[in-house]
Enzyme design. Sequence first.
Site, PDB file in Angstrom:
ATOM      1  N   GLU A 144       0.856  -1.179   0.000  1.00 41.83           N
ATOM      2  CA  GLU A 144       0.000   0.000   0.000  1.00 41.83           C
ATOM      3  C   GLU A 144       0.903   1.244   0.000  1.00 41.83           C
ATOM      4  O   GLU A 144       1.865   1.287   0.758  1.00 41.83           O
ATOM      5  CB  GLU A 144      -0.897   0.048   1.234  1.00 41.83           C
ATOM      6  CG  GLU A 144      -1.925   1.164   1.135  1.00 41.83           C
ATOM      7  CD  GLU A 144      -2.886   1.238   2.333  1.00 41.83           C
ATOM      8  OE1 GLU A 144      -2.688   0.487   3.306  1.00 41.83           O
ATOM      9  OE2 GLU A 144      -3.806   2.049   2.262  1.00 41.83           O
ATOM     10  N   MET A 286       0.514  -2.677   8.648  1.00 35.74           N
ATOM     11  CA  MET A 286      -0.201  -2.853   7.383  1.00 35.74           C
ATOM     12  C   MET A 286      -1.070  -4.098   7.424  1.00 35.74           C
ATOM     13  O   MET A 286      -0.636  -5.159   7.859  1.00 35.74           O
ATOM     14  CB  MET A 286       0.836  -2.930   6.252  1.00 35.74           C
ATOM     15  CG  MET A 286       0.243  -3.114   4.888  1.00 35.74           C
ATOM     16  SD  MET A 286      -0.829  -1.697   4.431  1.00 35.74           S
ATOM     17  CE  MET A 286      -2.010  -2.543   3.405  1.00 35.74           C
ATOM     18  N   GLU A 321      -5.408  -2.847  12.627  1.00 36.15           N
ATOM     19  CA  GLU A 321      -5.082  -3.704  11.473  1.00 36.15           C
ATOM     20  C   GLU A 321      -6.018  -4.898  11.412  1.00 36.15           C
ATOM     21  O   GLU A 321      -6.459  -5.300  10.341  1.00 36.15           O
ATOM     22  CB  GLU A 321      -3.620  -4.167  11.514  1.00 36.15           C
ATOM     23  CG  GLU A 321      -2.588  -3.046  11.636  1.00 36.15           C
ATOM     24  CD  GLU A 321      -2.756  -1.910  10.652  1.00 36.15           C
ATOM     25  OE1 GLU A 321      -3.260  -2.145   9.538  1.00 36.15           O
ATOM     26  OE2 GLU A 321      -2.414  -0.758  11.014  1.00 36.15           O
ATOM     27  N   GLU A 343      -9.984   3.941   6.196  1.00 37.46           N
ATOM     28  CA  GLU A 343      -9.171   4.434   7.313  1.00 37.46           C
ATOM     29  C   GLU A 343      -9.999   5.179   8.370  1.00 37.46           C
ATOM     30  O   GLU A 343      -9.826   4.957   9.566  1.00 37.46           O
ATOM     31  CB  GLU A 343      -8.016   5.299   6.815  1.00 37.46           C
ATOM     32  CG  GLU A 343      -6.985   4.539   5.958  1.00 37.46           C
ATOM     33  CD  GLU A 343      -6.373   3.334   6.656  1.00 37.46           C
ATOM     34  OE1 GLU A 343      -6.500   3.189   7.888  1.00 37.46           O
ATOM     35  OE2 GLU A 343      -5.754   2.499   5.951  1.00 37.46           O
TER      36      GLU A 343
END
Length: 884
Positions: A144, A286, A321, A343
């Site tokens: 990403e 991530m 996450e 997000e």
Amino acid sequence: MDIVDTQATPDGNPEMADAAPEPKAPPLIRREDYTPFPWLVPEIALDFDLGLDRTRIRSALTVQRNSAAVPNDMIRLNGDGLTPVEVKVDGEAINDWSMDDADLMLPLRGDSHLVEVITEIDPSANSQLMGLYASNGMLCTQCEAEGFRRITFFPDRPDVLSTYRVRMEGPKDQFPVLLSNGNCVAEGEAGNGRHWAEWHDPWRKPSYLFALVAGDLVANRDSFTTRSGRKVDLAIWVREGDLERTGHAMESLKNSMKWDEETFGREYDLDLFNIVAVSDFNMGAMENKGLNIFNTKYVLADTETATDGDYDAIEGVIGHEYFHNWSGNRITCRDWFQLSLKEGFTVLRDQLFSADMGSEPVKRIEDVRILRSVQFPEDSGPLAHPIRPDSYREISNFYTATVYNKGAEVIRMMRTMAGPEAFRKGTDLYFDRHDGEAATCEDFVSSIEEGAGLDLGQFRLWYSQAGTPKLSVRLDHAGETATLHLSQQVPATPGQAEKKPMPIPLRIALFDPETGRHDGEKLVVLTEAEANFSFDGFARKPILSINRGFSAPVSIDRRIDSEDLVFLAANDDDPFARYEAMQDLVVGHLREAISGSLDQAGISAGRAAIRKALSAILQDDALDDLMRGELMIMPSQSYLAEQMLVADPAAIHREREGLKAWLAGELGSELLALHDRAGSVSAGSDAAARGARKVRGQALAYLAAGDADRAARLASAQYDAAANMTERQSALVALAGLEVPQRAERLKDFYDRYRGNALVIDKWFAIQAQSLHPDALQHVKALADHPDFTLRNPNRVRSLYMAFAVNPHAFHAADGEGYRMIADLILALDPINPQTAARFVPPLGRWRRIEPGRAELMRAQLERIAAAPNLSRDTHEQVSRSLG
Ligand code: TRP
Ligand code: ZN
């Protein structure tokens, strides 16, 4: 057509012919130009021949025409720094491919094809830490947002979803552990000391969620049984010596899995969940499907080396996450403009999770503090953008507090207006309706609207308008009626001169000043530029408590007497509002003191009110120490600067420290008593002990502003006796700001004690760079030459330079030396790690809000950076926006 529009300029006009040979700006990418990709890629098979400085990748894509897109007889496969070693279509090597800049263009005439490409890369030379890179002898990936194209050619955009099959092979001694997304379906020996593994991920995903790890790692293993009875194997992979520090991360993971089932009805969907900790990482962590990759900072903890704050951060990031598995992975983003879809929502989910695991009000106050000190300045500066941006040049620059934290606030407002049960109906509908899709923010809002039964028509402005709304508040009283006058103004931001009024949900309460009670909280929603709300049955003028729980991310100008603030700071039953009253009291006083508008009597009266409120907080037996510690925290210098049109950092620093010193003198014995009392109960991991450690740190911070020798003795004793990092660190923070012999002694002790433990040495750098010591700038200069300093590790760079850039008295040195140092850093780091380099631009970008002398020095450094040749897209974009 691809979504990249190479012709456009920021204002949409064709590029003007210009005599000066300006370096060409990277292309502007716009949200409104979105078109679906002409090809589907249902399957990809990847075969890695692994080596630290040479990895060969064979990629096989099945591609089919996308009937929902405009047909195109070419396929654009994004690449970044790659050269194709071999290209085949349907098994035949072809040579009619071409390169368009870094992308590979292939003609495809049929409806479906097999495309095979071989690439070769050098992971050890990958200092950007995007794509496949080497870290401490292991290989890992970060894809990403656009890192996958640094590994192989692919339509590297989040709306192209594929199932991945990954085979990897390499030397067994170097890479005993071979991991990728999904399940391991086969493994074996390959001769010559080599071995291989094959992984298959049954869930379709975009390329940014691909991950691979190969290295010498050990696992903390556990399991979790989902509510439908699926047994999930959990593993947290770290380097050998770090295993004992993974317990808290594992607990946090299991708590996250359970919480998401209970709170959002979301169950995990694979038999395996892996987390790998790496020490070289650009961000926190991530959410790669089934294989999360984490910065070691958000995995490793024991009480000797991690503070209570570190423990909380680990819990929050592990949760974050994990929650992405549904809000991000099962439902992903159509394009990067929708980043806040995953997000903002996931930050809200991690905030609610942490609140449930610990103290809800304390968590809320902490989240608001971050929003105000990081996001508010962003919203009022040259980099302001809506939570759903309209354009970008480099998407990495939009992983911001606005997209993340304001994005979470916007969704939280919907929840406040709907109530938690109706909101849950909305999220259920969203997960149901869009599972397996690449969705948009609009998809989310309409699901909430329908599921929760809200009208969010006007509310959508929160997605398109940037800037923190300013709210003016006045309460009048006549007869038996109290009238609340509200007006809002949304400030102009780059590219958005005119704003419309936004719906602002405000939780309010009206206190009777005599009884100290109110008759229930109300929710008022201001939808107009101005409105009045009347409340009957008030014989006396009530005291207004507004924006309780910080129900809306706005900044409020309330005309209220300092006596009423003292009342609310001591009596409000909403803990956030109580904190807010204390903050307002201090902010109001300091603002006047800094502007020089107070005479001696005014200063005395202001200070006396603050002293009274703080003393009440120190004395209040009904408060737990976690909340007491929160209420003791002074408004940050960046928040104070935010309150002023043009800030003088030196004056803010002087007045704020002056107030602390005065309070340390006035309330010295109470602070000492608190420090002492808390010291007897500060061992252990329960909330009481954590609270005790927090108030000890706060008491020390006040006392350190007063009598330096007394503070140094106290801090040294706390340091020496500390049985945990929380107390050791808060003692060292106090000492680091003082000009006393104990300072150097304890700093040396700390370094010797933790030498070799990278995360703790990061603290050692940060404590010095962030210190109140008058020579902090000189200390940072010296530390840059320390043998443990390196530009190659982002944690280390941040621990020295980000700490410095947010240390106002040092960064804003009057001669501009701090600005020059940050500009030097940006120029040195840009060729190594542009993503991290660009994150240092915003502190300089604040120049318009700083007094003219310094502003000029800041702008000069931005111009110096802008003039440098070969700037990265990342830094170029941030610098030109900051100057523009
Ligand atoms: N998606 C990640 C998160 O918020 C963010 C992230 C991790 C990231 N690494 C990155 C973003 C590298 C950009 C570049 O959970
Ligand atoms: Zn995230």
